[in-house]
Design an enzyme around this catalytic site. Structure first.
Site: not given
Ligand code: 13P
Length: 236
Positions: A90, A109, A111, A130, A172, A225
């Site tokens: 990514e 990122h 999941h 809020y 995703h 804040y």
């Molecule tokens: P990578 O191991 O290449 O970072 O991929 C994991 C992933 O979550 C792809 O969206």
């Protein structure tokens, strides 16, 4: 963009190794909190303010529990990368975020379960609570699906992130940017918590939504804040 040829060097500076350690700590923290596991997700941090400095990012397909600082991949703003491993698949959206969002010092990122559940339904997180104001406006948008690691996905992610510091990625996961790794981690935890609360509230009915002026009032209070000022300012 075609990735430039991988340069198999491990000439990391002490500063880069220290940043690599911080990235790994962040990855392990995400794993301990159940927000990522195995090799899912990725984390990066900007190397410096200069255009050519680029960023460090977790290597692709390497479990977090075995990752070492020297395993990070260094990605330049021209898309070239160096290190002993290929960068996360990514790297494109991490790169595009650093290029277009000068305030971004770190990108996470995940999941994570609740955010990804909503993303699978293409449901944005609206202003039902809020704390949504922490992310720059009245919602956390959800983009359409595109194959992981593609420029198409990066373009969709960037659009969903406009004026926001988080976005859901269709079928995703979640992407969050912050000025630093600790701040990006805190925002990731908050985004996942909002996703969980929204999912729960939606089980019982239609959650009541706050108005634009109500969210604007919270954003104003957040400016004084904790960190103050920034688009994602708010409680630490
Ligand atoms: P990578 O191991 O290449 O970072 O991929 C994991 C992933 O979550 C792809 O969206």
């Amino acid at each position: 963009m075609t990735p430039a040829k991988l340069q198999l060097t491990i000439d990391f500076t002490e500063q880069e190794l220290a940043l690599g350690r911080q990235i790994i700590e962040t990855c392990r923290d995400l794993e301990r909190r159940g927000l990522n596991q195995g090799t899912s997700g990725n984390v990066s941090a900007r190397l410096g303010p200069g255009a050519q400095d680029g960023f460090l990012i977790t290597p692709t397909a390497m479990p977090y529990d075995v990752m070492q600082p020297g395993d990070m991949s260094r990605v330049r703003f021209d898309g070239g990368h160096s290190g002993r491993h290929e960068p996360s698949s990514e790297w494109r959206f991490h790169l595009d975020i650093y290029r277009t969002r000068p305030e971004a010092g770190a990108v996470i990122h995940t999941h994570s379960g609740y955010a990804t559940t909503l993303a699978c339904l293409r449901r944005e997180i609206p202003a039902f609570h809020y704390m949504i104001a922490l992310f720059g406006g009245s919602n956390i948008r959800c983009c359409e699906y595109a194959t992981y690691g593609t420029q198409e996905l990066s373009t969709l992610v960037l659009k969903a992130l406009e004026g926001r510091s988080a976005a859901l990625m269709g079928s995703h996961g979640l992407v969050v940017l912050g000025p630093s790794l600790p701040r990006a981690l805190m925002l990731t935890v908050e985004a996942e918590t909002l996703a969980m609360m929204y999912w729960r509230a939606a089980q019982m009915g239609a959650p009541r939504l706050l108005s634009e002026p109500q969210i604007a009032a919270v954003r104003e209070k957040f400016a004084t804040y904790g960190y103050g000022g920034a688009a994602d300012s708010g409680p630490p």
